[in-house]
Design a protein around this motif. Structure first.
Motif, mmCIF file in Angstrom:
data_model
loop_
_atom_site.group_PDB
_atom_site.id
_atom_site.type_symbol
_atom_site.label_atom_id
_atom_site.label_comp_id
_atom_site.label_asym_id
_atom_site.label_seq_id
_atom_site.Cartn_x
_atom_site.Cartn_y
_atom_site.Cartn_z
ATOM 1 N N MET A 148 -13.181 -8.157 0.191
ATOM 2 C CA MET A 148 -12.203 -7.360 0.929
ATOM 3 C C MET A 148 -12.857 -6.825 2.199
ATOM 4 O O MET A 148 -14.052 -6.526 2.179
ATOM 5 C CB MET A 148 -11.736 -6.188 0.060
ATOM 6 C CG MET A 148 -10.646 -5.337 0.675
ATOM 7 S SD MET A 148 -11.230 -3.919 1.620
ATOM 8 C CE MET A 148 -10.802 -2.600 0.496
ATOM 9 N N GLY B 182 0.959 -1.249 4.259
ATOM 10 C CA GLY B 182 1.588 0.031 3.952
ATOM 11 C C GLY B 182 2.746 0.338 4.885
ATOM 12 O O GLY B 182 3.916 0.233 4.515
ATOM 13 N N THR B 183 2.434 0.702 6.100
ATOM 14 C CA THR B 183 3.436 1.171 7.060
ATOM 15 C C THR B 183 4.573 0.170 7.264
ATOM 16 O O THR B 183 5.735 0.570 7.333
ATOM 17 C CB THR B 183 2.746 1.457 8.410
ATOM 18 O OG1 THR B 183 1.570 2.226 8.158
ATOM 19 C CG2 THR B 183 3.657 2.238 9.334
ATOM 20 N N LYS C 25 0.166 4.471 -0.793
ATOM 21 C CA LYS C 25 -0.451 5.803 -0.652
ATOM 22 C C LYS C 25 0.437 6.723 0.160
ATOM 23 O O LYS C 25 1.043 6.298 1.150
ATOM 24 C CB LYS C 25 -1.817 5.664 0.014
ATOM 25 C CG LYS C 25 -1.776 5.106 1.435
ATOM 26 C CD LYS C 25 -3.173 4.758 1.937
ATOM 27 C CE LYS C 25 -3.127 4.355 3.412
ATOM 28 N NZ LYS C 25 -4.401 3.759 3.837
ATOM 29 N N ARG D 183 -2.846 -6.305 2.692
ATOM 30 C CA ARG D 183 -2.608 -4.940 2.185
ATOM 31 C C ARG D 183 -1.753 -4.212 3.214
ATOM 32 O O ARG D 183 -2.260 -3.783 4.248
ATOM 33 C CB ARG D 183 -3.944 -4.211 1.994
ATOM 34 C CG ARG D 183 -4.963 -4.974 1.144
ATOM 35 C CD ARG D 183 -6.278 -4.189 1.067
ATOM 36 N NE ARG D 183 -6.739 -3.748 2.386
ATOM 37 C CZ ARG D 183 -7.532 -4.477 3.160
ATOM 38 N NH1 ARG D 183 -7.996 -5.643 2.779
ATOM 39 N NH2 ARG D 183 -7.882 -4.000 4.341
ATOM 40 N N MET E 132 -3.780 -5.785 7.480
ATOM 41 C CA MET E 132 -2.967 -4.593 7.245
ATOM 42 C C MET E 132 -1.746 -4.701 8.178
ATOM 43 O O MET E 132 -1.562 -5.721 8.823
ATOM 44 C CB MET E 132 -3.789 -3.320 7.548
ATOM 45 C CG MET E 132 -5.123 -3.365 6.853
ATOM 46 S SD MET E 132 -6.271 -1.976 7.027
ATOM 47 C CE MET E 132 -5.393 -0.688 7.822
ATOM 48 N N SER E 133 -0.945 -3.621 8.240
ATOM 49 C CA SER E 133 0.283 -3.712 9.050
ATOM 50 C C SER E 133 0.017 -4.209 10.469
ATOM 51 O O SER E 133 0.748 -5.044 10.994
ATOM 52 C CB SER E 133 0.981 -2.351 9.121
ATOM 53 O OG SER E 133 1.445 -1.989 7.849
ATOM 54 N N ILE F 208 -7.902 0.689 -3.564
ATOM 55 C CA ILE F 208 -8.381 0.176 -2.272
ATOM 56 C C ILE F 208 -9.154 1.208 -1.462
ATOM 57 O O ILE F 208 -9.517 0.937 -0.323
ATOM 58 C CB ILE F 208 -7.201 -0.366 -1.414
ATOM 59 C CG1 ILE F 208 -6.197 0.749 -1.098
ATOM 60 C CG2 ILE F 208 -6.505 -1.542 -2.124
ATOM 61 C CD1 ILE F 208 -5.145 0.336 -0.061
ATOM 62 N N ASN G 277 -5.213 4.543 -2.645
ATOM 63 C CA ASN G 277 -6.591 4.799 -2.218
ATOM 64 C C ASN G 277 -7.138 6.157 -2.658
ATOM 65 O O ASN G 277 -8.230 6.521 -2.267
ATOM 66 C CB ASN G 277 -6.724 4.643 -0.703
ATOM 67 C CG ASN G 277 -6.070 5.783 0.052
ATOM 68 O OD1 ASN G 277 -5.170 6.445 -0.475
ATOM 69 N ND2 ASN G 277 -6.508 6.017 1.271
ATOM 70 N N ARG H 1 3.900 7.226 6.643
ATOM 71 C CA ARG H 1 3.575 7.914 5.388
ATOM 72 C C ARG H 1 4.135 9.335 5.381
ATOM 73 O O ARG H 1 4.023 10.053 6.353
ATOM 74 C CB ARG H 1 2.067 7.910 5.186
ATOM 75 C CG ARG H 1 1.537 6.486 5.020
ATOM 76 C CD ARG H 1 0.089 6.450 4.654
ATOM 77 N NE ARG H 1 -0.743 5.891 5.707
ATOM 78 C CZ ARG H 1 -0.848 4.591 5.993
ATOM 79 N NH1 ARG H 1 -0.136 3.704 5.347
ATOM 80 N NH2 ARG H 1 -1.644 4.184 6.948
ATOM 81 N N MET I 83 -11.944 -4.647 6.218
ATOM 82 C CA MET I 83 -11.050 -4.044 7.210
ATOM 83 C C MET I 83 -11.621 -4.291 8.594
ATOM 84 O O MET I 83 -12.782 -3.979 8.846
ATOM 85 C CB MET I 83 -10.979 -2.523 7.018
ATOM 86 C CG MET I 83 -10.166 -2.080 5.826
ATOM 87 S SD MET I 83 -10.425 -0.315 5.522
ATOM 88 C CE MET I 83 -9.117 0.365 6.522
ATOM 89 N N VAL J 278 0.859 -1.184 0.000
ATOM 90 C CA VAL J 278 0.000 0.000 0.000
ATOM 91 C C VAL J 278 0.894 1.232 0.000
ATOM 92 O O VAL J 278 1.541 1.558 0.988
ATOM 93 C CB VAL J 278 -0.940 0.007 1.223
ATOM 94 C CG1 VAL J 278 -1.772 1.291 1.237
ATOM 95 C CG2 VAL J 278 -1.861 -1.211 1.195
HETATM 96 C C1 LIG Z 1 -3.957 2.449 4.206
HETATM 97 C C2 LIG Z 1 -4.661 1.171 3.980
HETATM 98 C C3 LIG Z 1 -4.029 -0.056 4.237
HETATM 99 C C4 LIG Z 1 -2.623 -0.186 4.804
HETATM 100 O O1 LIG Z 1 -2.531 0.337 6.092
HETATM 101 P P1 LIG Z 1 -1.206 0.111 6.978
HETATM 102 O O2 LIG Z 1 -1.720 0.120 8.355
HETATM 103 O O3 LIG Z 1 -0.307 1.264 6.681
HETATM 104 O O4 LIG Z 1 -0.604 -1.184 6.592
HETATM 105 C C5 LIG Z 1 -4.736 -1.222 3.946
HETATM 106 N N1 LIG Z 1 -5.984 -1.190 3.439
HETATM 107 C C6 LIG Z 1 -6.618 -0.032 3.182
HETATM 108 C C7 LIG Z 1 -7.997 -0.082 2.619
HETATM 109 C C8 LIG Z 1 -5.979 1.174 3.439
HETATM 110 O O5 LIG Z 1 -6.632 2.330 3.190
#
Ligand SMILES: *Cc1c(COP(=O)(O)O)cnc(C)c1O
Length: 222
Positions: free
Chosen positions: A152, A211-212, A26, A209, A193-194, A68, A47, A218, A154, A24
């Motif tokens: 998908m 990112g961090t 972004k 997914r 996620m992370s 996403i 995103n 970020r 969260m 991810v």
């Molecule tokens: C930002 C984001 C992630 C990743 O988040 P991290 O905590 O940085 O890994 C995953 N999924 C979605 C939908 C996001 O917006």
């Protein structure tokens, strides 16, 4: 090895075979994405439409871009020519528009249906029943230019691991229930996620997914 390359190698080494790492990216500049690409990463998630449109031309063409974030129907046309998967389809109206724009781009687009699993009401997505209805009413049949590739979700932002686990488990259960009704292509369960991907993988995620934990904090804030 760059920090990003090291992070990717470490996360990959923890993942069972068959689980895809989506980076991810972004709020990170194109140069940082290139570092990940040079480390072998090919699947990236963004995103925001504007940010994706700014970065995509700066990076190699064989990247698999996933969208996403919240997607307004009037923006679908901008990403339809190149997006690989829209993971955040959260309404029948958006599904129809993705189909329409895919047809205009002479493509067949892969989508995931975003399911609201978190206790927080702010999260987007179909309710499990709304998603069941979509399959029962065979709404995808009216959208020949999309292919529904899975679900998908969260989980809640909470330190309560057990709650997070239960939310992922509920999504996995829905995935298993819908699989026989969906097509062959329905093979992706995007969760984790992370902060929670190890739990998501234990509960059957096929795509995380992250990112961090790949890129660090970020850098561009909005
Ligand atoms: C930002 C984001 C992630 C990743 O988040 P991290 O905590 O940085 O890994 C995953 N999924 C979605 C939908 C996001 O917006």
């Amino acid at each position: 090895m760059s920090a990003v390359a090291g992070n990717i190698a470490r996360i990959r080494s923890e993942l069972p075979a068959g689980v895809t790492l989506l980076a991810v990216s972004k709020y990170h500049p194109a140069e940082t994405l290139q570092e990940a690409y040079d480390a072998g990463q090919r699947v990236f998630g963004e995103n925001r439409v504007q940010e994706l449109l700014a970065k995509q031309p700066l990076l190699p063409p064989d990247i698999e871009w996933h969208f996403i974030g919240t997607l307004q129907t009037n923006k679908v046309k901008h990403i339809a020519p190149f997006i690989h998967t829209v993971q955040s389809v959260d309404s029948p109206a958006l599904l129809k528009e993705v189909d329409h724009q895919a047809a205009r781009s002479r493509r067949r687009l892969r989508v995931l249906l975003e399911i609201r699993i978190a206790a927080e009401t702010s999260k987007h997505g179909f309710s499990p029943d709304g998603c069941r209805a979509l399959f029962r009413n065979r709404q995808a049949d009216a959208c020949p230019h999309v292919c529904i590739g899975g679900l998908m979700g969260m989980a809640s932002f909470t330190d309560n691991r057990e709650q997070v686990r239960q939310e992922f488990r509920a999504l996995r259960t829905l995935f298993d229930e819908l699989k026989p009704l969906a097509g062959e292509a329905f093979d992706t369960l995007s969760m984790g996620m992370s902060g929670d991907y190890p739990v998501a993988v234990e509960e059957g995620s096929t795509l995380i997914r992250v990112g961090t934990s790949v890129f660090g904090e970020r850098s561009i804030r909005h």
